[in-house]
Design an enzyme around this catalytic site. Structure first.
Site, PDB file in Angstrom:
ATOM      1  N   ASN A   7       0.730  -1.303   0.137  1.00 30.98           N
ATOM      2  CA  ASN A   7       0.002   0.036   0.096  1.00 30.98           C
ATOM      3  C   ASN A   7       1.106   1.430   0.047  1.00 30.98           C
ATOM      4  OD1 ASN A   7      -1.436   2.077   0.248  1.00 30.98           O
ATOM      5  ND2 ASN A   7      -2.703   1.052   2.006  1.00 30.98           N
ATOM      6  N   ARG A  91      -2.829  -2.018  -3.407  1.00 31.24           N
ATOM      7  CA  ARG A  91      -3.562  -1.472  -3.547  1.00 31.24           C
ATOM      8  C   ARG A  91      -3.760   0.014  -3.873  1.00 31.24           C
ATOM      9  NH1 ARG A  91      -5.252   2.591   1.776  1.00 31.24           N
ATOM     10  NH2 ARG A  91      -7.904   2.621   0.734  1.00 31.24           N
ATOM     11  N   HIS A 180     -12.724   2.952  -0.270  1.00 31.18           N
ATOM     12  CA  HIS A 180     -12.435   2.028   0.385  1.00 31.18           C
ATOM     13  C   HIS A 180     -13.953   0.347  -0.115  1.00 31.18           C
ATOM     14  CE1 HIS A 180     -13.087   4.939   4.081  1.00 31.18           C
ATOM     15  NE2 HIS A 180     -11.311   4.457   4.072  1.00 31.18           N
ATOM     16  N   ARG A 241     -12.081  15.466   7.559  1.00 30.39           N
ATOM     17  CA  ARG A 241     -12.927  16.247   6.657  1.00 30.39           C
ATOM     18  C   ARG A 241     -13.906  16.862   6.975  1.00 30.39           C
ATOM     19  NH1 ARG A 241     -10.918  10.386   2.896  1.00 30.39           N
ATOM     20  NH2 ARG A 241      -8.745  10.100   4.771  1.00 30.39           N
ATOM     21  N   GLU A 385      -8.386  -5.637   4.318  1.00 29.93           N
ATOM     22  CA  GLU A 385      -8.216  -4.915   2.893  1.00 29.93           C
ATOM     23  C   GLU A 385      -7.223  -5.762   2.748  1.00 29.93           C
ATOM     24  OE1 GLU A 385      -9.120  -1.056   5.454  1.00 29.93           O
ATOM     25  OE2 GLU A 385      -9.655  -0.373   3.411  1.00 29.93           O
TER      26      GLU A 385
END
Ligand code: AMP
Length: 405
Positions: A7, A91, A180, A241, A385
């Site tokens: 990743n 990823r 996601h 955010r 993941e």
């Protein structure tokens, strides 16, 4: 099959070395501060102590060389030969509209990734660098790409189109993509296994709540809507955010504060959300501690976070036309009994009844947290993941496929 999962971020690489046969992680770690003279490699081999190496790592290629070297190390490694790394799963954040599944990385795929850079200028270039470096260092290992967006790409137009001139969607591909995806896909499949019902027959709302948070409406195993949009800024209020907001607010702030586009971007991505509202922290643990200590701003920020989730649960129940299960995952979803309790409070009219005692007891692993009367099951499912990336990679390589959904 032994698979290296990578990743790659702009200055960091997270890795896991996974044995898919028994779904174990043989080693995991990360390289941080790539590009600096004081880069840090943290490596955790299975059943051994964690080690930390500090030194100069100037680019992603050198970082991956270090990762391979530490996997091979006589003291801290888990393999004896580089060829034991049978494949690499990457990823990749943004697959645009091109990829609706995980793919074997070919020259054509590399070209498509480069064509998508404009959609994810911060995230896709490091993935591309990581793929190029892994190819160079492991020329015998097939490389696969698993996208955060692909699970959502087949949403219906009513969910992905924004109310702007259609020409702009066509010209610039401005639409809801969602992120996601590997997590939403994984936990919805695990929910089907936990409920012992085929996924095709289930309507599930998956809440991935972490530093970045998003919710997906999953109908029969397919994402039909999700809260993140063109970028991961839309939807829920997150650690830093802002989430959903009247777009005019951005223009107004820019004019009032004399902000450039880049400054406005930083404000909305890094200084908003729970840190912006509370002034305490973007970290849910610290925010909860402040709430317990009676901090009013922290309580308001916490309430804003949970209320937005509750609103989307209602909206997505309507979008799905019913609901069988709601899943909580991600660092907050898996660990915060306060958030789960606040989201599920007074939702009996939708058939959602949380077993509060069980929820408070913070049980580990996959757990059904609903009462026996609850029509809708409330599930806590740890996401994984990296495992999804490893399993997709294995399927592509073993079956000689170019793509899996
Ligand atoms: P993630 O991005 O999925 O790693 O999740 C990170 C978020 O999970 C941070 O906001 C953490 O504060 C939160 N988190 C982790 N453990 C807990 C916990 N025990 N209670 C509340 N929040 C937690």
């Amino acid at each position: 099959m032994k698979i290296l999962v990578l990743n790659c971020g702009s200055s960091s690489i997270k890795y896991q070395f996974v044995e898919t046969k028994d779904k174990t992680t043989l080693a995991k770690g990360q390289v941080e501060r790539i590009g600096m003279s004081s880069a840090i490699l943290t490596h955790q081999p299975i059943n051994k102590d964690k080690i930390k190496i500090v030194g100069e790592i100037l680019d992603h290629s050198i970082a991956i060389e270090y990762v391979i070297a530490v996997l091979l190390s006589p003291n801290h490694g888990v393999i004896k030969d580089k060829n034991e790394i049978e494949a690499v799963g990457h990823r990749v954040i943004h697959g645009g509209e091109t990829f609706s599944g995980s793919v074997l990385i070919t020259d054509a795929v590399m070209k498509a990734l480069k064509d998508n850079i404009e959609l994810a200028p911060l995230h896709n270039p490091p993935s591309i660098k990581g793929i190029e470096a892994a190819k160079a260092h492991l020329p015998n290992a097939p490389q696969c790409g698993v996208f955060d967006t692909s699970f959502h790409v087949k949403m219906p137009p009513r969910a992905y189109l924004y109310g702007i001139p259609l020409e702009l969607y066509k010209r610039y591909k401005i639409r809801r993509y969602g992120f996601h995806g590997t997590s939403h896909r994984f936990v919805s499949q695990r929910a089907s296994a936990m409920l012992n019902k085929p996924i095709e027959k289930l309507k599930i709302i998956t809440c991935h709540l972490g530093n970045g948070s998003s919710i997906a409406a999953v109908d029969g195993g397919r994402s039909i809507d999700t809260t993140m949009g063109f970028t991961p800024l839309e939807g829920l209020v997150m650690g830093t955010r802002c989430g959903d907001m009247d777009p005019s607010v951005i223009l107004y702030i820019m004019a009032k504060e004399g902000l450039t586009q880049a400054e406005a971007n930083t404000l909305l991505n890094k200084h908003s959300g729970m840190i912006g509202l509370s002034g305490v922290s973007s970290d849910m643990r610290e925010l909860e501690d402040a709430v317990m200590a009676g901090d009013k701003k922290a309580k308001d920020a916490f309430d804003v976070f949970c209320y937005r989730i509750k609103k989307y649960v209602g909206a997505y129940t309507a979008a799905l036309g019913g609901l069988d299960a709601i899943v909580f995952t991600g660092g907050i979803g898996e660990n915060s009994e306060m958030v789960r309790q606040a989201v599920c409070k007074d939702m009996g009219y939708l058939g959602i009844e949380l077993n509060e005692e069980l929820n408070q007891s913070r049980p580990g692993g996959e757990v059904d947290l609903s009462t026996s009367n609850s029509k809708v099951k409330v599930l806590k499912i740890p996401t994984n993941e990296e495992l999804v990336i490893a399993l997709d990679t294995e399927e592509i390589v073993e079956k000689g496929l170019s793509e899996v959904k």
